[in-house]
Scaffold this motif. Structure first.
Motif, PDB file in Angstrom:
ATOM      1  N   LEU A  11      45.528  -6.726  66.178  1.00 31.01           N
ATOM      2  CA  LEU A  11      44.893  -5.923  65.299  1.00 31.01           C
ATOM      3  C   LEU A  11      45.021  -4.522  65.998  1.00 31.01           C
ATOM      4  CD1 LEU A  11      42.406  -8.069  63.569  1.00 31.01           C
ATOM      5  CD2 LEU A  11      44.920  -7.563  62.817  1.00 31.01           C
ATOM      6  N   LEU A  12      44.406  -4.335  67.337  1.00 32.54           N
ATOM      7  CA  LEU A  12      44.574  -2.958  67.762  1.00 32.54           C
ATOM      8  C   LEU A  12      45.717  -2.267  67.819  1.00 32.54           C
ATOM      9  CD1 LEU A  12      41.887  -3.854  70.640  1.00 32.54           C
ATOM     10  CD2 LEU A  12      41.623  -2.130  68.785  1.00 32.54           C
ATOM     11  N   LEU A  13      46.847  -3.075  68.324  1.00 33.76           N
ATOM     12  CA  LEU A  13      48.119  -2.542  68.313  1.00 33.76           C
ATOM     13  C   LEU A  13      48.625  -2.425  66.911  1.00 33.76           C
ATOM     14  CD1 LEU A  13      49.658  -4.753  71.080  1.00 33.76           C
ATOM     15  CD2 LEU A  13      49.038  -2.641  71.178  1.00 33.76           C
ATOM     16  N   GLN A  14      48.426  -3.020  65.862  1.00 34.86           N
ATOM     17  CA  GLN A  14      48.623  -2.668  64.688  1.00 34.86           C
ATOM     18  C   GLN A  14      48.225  -1.381  64.007  1.00 34.86           C
ATOM     19  OE1 GLN A  14      49.584  -7.108  62.634  1.00 34.86           O
ATOM     20  NE2 GLN A  14      48.298  -5.646  61.682  1.00 34.86           N
ATOM     21  N   ALA A  15      46.929  -1.107  64.360  1.00 30.08           N
ATOM     22  CA  ALA A  15      46.206   0.082  64.179  1.00 30.08           C
ATOM     23  C   ALA A  15      46.386   1.266  64.724  1.00 30.08           C
ATOM     24  CB  ALA A  15      44.702  -0.226  63.944  1.00 30.08           C
ATOM     25  N   ARG A  16      46.566   1.002  66.170  1.00 29.53           N
ATOM     26  CA  ARG A  16      46.649   2.428  66.856  1.00 29.53           C
ATOM     27  C   ARG A  16      48.350   2.687  67.263  1.00 29.53           C
ATOM     28  NH1 ARG A  16      41.855   2.489  69.871  1.00 29.53           N
ATOM     29  NH2 ARG A  16      40.034   1.760  68.465  1.00 29.53           N
ATOM     30  N   GLU A  17      49.216   1.785  67.211  1.00 28.41           N
ATOM     31  CA  GLU A  17      50.575   1.613  67.370  1.00 28.41           C
ATOM     32  C   GLU A  17      50.954   1.518  68.687  1.00 28.41           C
ATOM     33  OE1 GLU A  17      52.548   5.265  65.749  1.00 28.41           O
ATOM     34  OE2 GLU A  17      51.904   4.475  63.376  1.00 28.41           O
ATOM     35  N   VAL A  18      50.238   2.264  69.835  1.00 29.67           N
ATOM     36  CA  VAL A  18      50.553   2.162  70.986  1.00 29.67           C
ATOM     37  C   VAL A  18      49.172   2.466  71.865  1.00 29.67           C
ATOM     38  CG1 VAL A  18      51.282   4.668  71.146  1.00 29.67           C
ATOM     39  CG2 VAL A  18      52.225   2.967  73.186  1.00 29.67           C
ATOM     40  N   MET A  19      48.983   1.561  72.756  1.00 27.76           N
ATOM     41  CA  MET A  19      47.910   1.499  73.766  1.00 27.76           C
ATOM     42  C   MET A  19      48.434   1.127  75.337  1.00 27.76           C
ATOM     43  SD  MET A  19      44.779   0.084  71.158  1.00 27.76           S
ATOM     44  CE  MET A  19      43.582   0.594  72.438  1.00 27.76           C
ATOM     45  N   THR A  20      47.652   1.605  76.144  1.00 24.13           N
ATOM     46  CA  THR A  20      47.666   1.260  77.485  1.00 24.13           C
ATOM     47  C   THR A  20      47.082   0.239  77.713  1.00 24.13           C
ATOM     48  OG1 THR A  20      46.075   2.805  78.287  1.00 24.13           O
ATOM     49  CG2 THR A  20      48.337   3.883  77.961  1.00 24.13           C
ATOM     50  N   ALA A  56      53.764   8.747  78.184  1.00 22.28           N
ATOM     51  CA  ALA A  56      53.424   8.233  76.850  1.00 22.28           C
ATOM     52  C   ALA A  56      53.672   6.985  76.696  1.00 22.28           C
ATOM     53  CB  ALA A  56      54.263   9.215  75.892  1.00 22.28           C
ATOM     54  N   GLY A  57      53.766   6.120  77.591  1.00 17.46           N
ATOM     55  CA  GLY A  57      54.090   4.665  77.628  1.00 17.46           C
ATOM     56  C   GLY A  57      52.842   4.019  77.189  1.00 17.46           C
ATOM     57  N   GLY A  58      53.198   2.709  77.068  1.00 17.78           N
ATOM     58  CA  GLY A  58      52.006   1.700  76.723  1.00 17.78           C
ATOM     59  C   GLY A  58      52.574   0.441  75.880  1.00 17.78           C
ATOM     60  N   TYR A  59      51.671  -0.306  75.652  1.00 16.80           N
ATOM     61  CA  TYR A  59      52.216  -1.535  74.948  1.00 16.80           C
ATOM     62  C   TYR A  59      52.137  -1.270  73.284  1.00 16.80           C
ATOM     63  CZ  TYR A  59      51.329  -4.580  78.706  1.00 16.80           C
ATOM     64  OH  TYR A  59      51.249  -5.142  79.985  1.00 16.80           O
ATOM     65  N   ARG A  60      53.309  -1.805  72.579  1.00 20.08           N
ATOM     66  CA  ARG A  60      53.408  -1.625  71.119  1.00 20.08           C
ATOM     67  C   ARG A  60      54.192  -2.607  70.542  1.00 20.08           C
ATOM     68  NH1 ARG A  60      55.555   3.309  69.684  1.00 20.08           N
ATOM     69  NH2 ARG A  60      55.343   4.404  71.764  1.00 20.08           N
ATOM     70  N   LEU A  61      53.966  -2.810  69.220  1.00 16.38           N
ATOM     71  CA  LEU A  61      54.749  -3.690  68.389  1.00 16.38           C
ATOM     72  C   LEU A  61      56.093  -3.614  67.986  1.00 16.38           C
ATOM     73  CD1 LEU A  61      51.512  -5.153  66.233  1.00 16.38           C
ATOM     74  CD2 LEU A  61      52.666  -6.257  68.354  1.00 16.38           C
ATOM     75  N   LEU A  62      56.996  -4.473  67.910  1.00 11.16           N
ATOM     76  CA  LEU A  62      58.388  -3.893  67.326  1.00 11.16           C
ATOM     77  C   LEU A  62      58.175  -3.345  66.065  1.00 11.16           C
ATOM     78  CD1 LEU A  62      61.465  -4.319  68.338  1.00 11.16           C
ATOM     79  CD2 LEU A  62      61.430  -6.409  66.913  1.00 11.16           C
ATOM     80  N   GLY A  63      58.944  -2.319  65.589  1.00 13.57           N
ATOM     81  CA  GLY A  63      58.851  -1.441  64.576  1.00 13.57           C
ATOM     82  C   GLY A  63      58.789  -2.312  63.196  1.00 13.57           C
ATOM     83  N   GLY A  64      57.563  -2.081  62.536  1.00 11.75           N
ATOM     84  CA  GLY A  64      57.569  -2.743  61.074  1.00 11.75           C
ATOM     85  C   GLY A  64      57.101  -4.252  61.132  1.00 11.75           C
ATOM     86  N   TYR A  65      56.577  -4.583  62.370  1.00 12.55           N
ATOM     87  CA  TYR A  65      55.939  -5.678  62.609  1.00 12.55           C
ATOM     88  C   TYR A  65      54.835  -5.750  62.213  1.00 12.55           C
ATOM     89  CZ  TYR A  65      53.944 -10.289  64.289  1.00 12.55           C
ATOM     90  OH  TYR A  65      53.154 -11.716  64.454  1.00 12.55           O
TER      91      TYR A  65
END
Length: 342
Positions: A11-20, A56-65
């Motif tokens: 849920l954090l990745l959904q809300a923030r888009e990218v996080m280290t 500017a890297g970090g973990y993210r979800l595939l676009g639209g997921y």
């Protein structure tokens, strides 16, 4: 515990888009090594999470997921409906938006949680104004200002300052409801200022927007400003002795709770009578007189002399009132006086 943490990470990745990994570790209160393991577990479960390298890297979800899995508990669902308590949202013109949002959340909840709004409404009610204050209509320009706050639009305010009218060009950063009164926190140039919304005479909302500071925290800013305002008000100081009963009453008559707490923490005593001696910050001698008068014989002012004299004079006048027999005669006394006249 791990399942709940994996849901939170997703849920954090959904809300923030990218996080280290470091940011996720701080949010989840775990080590970065644990974050690495959890990301691998999500990937193995088919969640399309990947890592970008670089500054500017970090973990993210595939676009639209997106996931429909929220893991919402009953406590969380009921707390969510508390956020829609009537009053403040309606004042800002958001009644319909709140109702629509609640309907959408309600539709997404499993059947076992759909009584959450009823349970919350039966158990909690928010009554914002203080006692002895009537519930007035919301300030006429509140809805307009709320719209500017949402859209980050610059406004020109015309408002009352004493007997004069003043015009200011303001970047409206937030609205605060304090004891039934609405305040606008805005930036003028590089400075943040606070305006009572009920003193606003007119609002002109511009098409021009402003850049909001990404680290601006409205709640923290308000707490700092409120504490600073109260401290500036407390320009005088009194020294007094208070009994245990007076000490309990003192908390309810002073303006600033932190002034009371600091004074009690630095107090001397108790003496042989159980009284404490403390130095209390106050707005003025006149205000302190009206506040301490209600404590009666449970408090003795030692300093300043003028306040001690005012309270002593009040005590003398009170004694004089009760020393004289001003009671209306009882029925028996009236009949006796009549018999004597006959």
């Amino acid at each position: 515990m791990r399942a709940a943490r994996l849901i939170s990470l997703l849920l954090l990745l959904q809300a923030r888009e990218v996080m280290t990994a470091a940011e996720l570790a701080r949010e989840l209160e775990v080590s970065e090594r644990t974050v690495y393991r959890d990301v691998l577990a999500l990937s193995a479960a088919g969640v399309p999470v990947y890592a970008d390298r670089g500054r500017a890297g970090g973990y993210r979800l595939l676009g639209g997921y997106r996931t429909r899995l929220t893991g919402m508990t009953r406590d969380e669902a009921e707390a969510l409906f508390l956020a829609g308590l009537p009053g403040p949202a309606g004042d800002m013109g958001l009644t319909d938006a709140v109702a629509a949002a609640q309907l959408k959340v309600l539709a997404a909840l499993p059947p076992s949680l759909r009584d959450a709004p009823v349970r919350a409404g039966q158990r909690f009610h928010l009554d914002v104004p203080g006692w002895y204050h009537h519930q007035n209509a919301p300030p006429p320009w509140l809805t307009e200002l709320a719209g500017a706050v949402w859209r980050d639009r610059i406004v020109t305010l015309r408002y009352r300052r004493g007997e004069h009218e003043v015009t200011r060009r303001v970047c409206p950063c937030g609205l605060v409801l304090k004891s039934g009164t609405w305040y606008l926190v805005g930036r003028v140039g590089e400075d943040f200022r606070t305006y009572r919304v009920d003193r606003v005479i007119a609002v002109e909302q511009h098409e021009e927007g402003f850049d909001r500071e990404p680290d601006f925290d409205l709640a923290a800013h308000w707490q700092r400003q409120a504490a600073s305002f109260l401290r500036k008000m407390l320009r005088a100081e009194v020294t007094l002795r208070v009994s245990p009963v007076g000490l309990r009453g003192l908390r309810h008559v002073v303006d600033a709770p932190f002034g009371y707490d600091e004074a009690v923490a630095a107090a001397t005593g108790p003496d042989e009578q159980g009284w404490l001696t403390l130095r209390l910050p106050v707005e003025s001698v006149e205000v302190a007189y009206s506040q301490l008068l209600g404590l009666g014989p449970e408090a003795e002012v030692l300093d300043p002399p003028e306040l001690r004299a005012l309270l002593a004079e009040a005590a003398r006048r009170t004694t004089a009132l009760y020393a004289a027999d001003r009671r209306p005669p009882t029925g028996e006394e009236s009949r006796s006086a009549g018999d004597g006249q006959r």
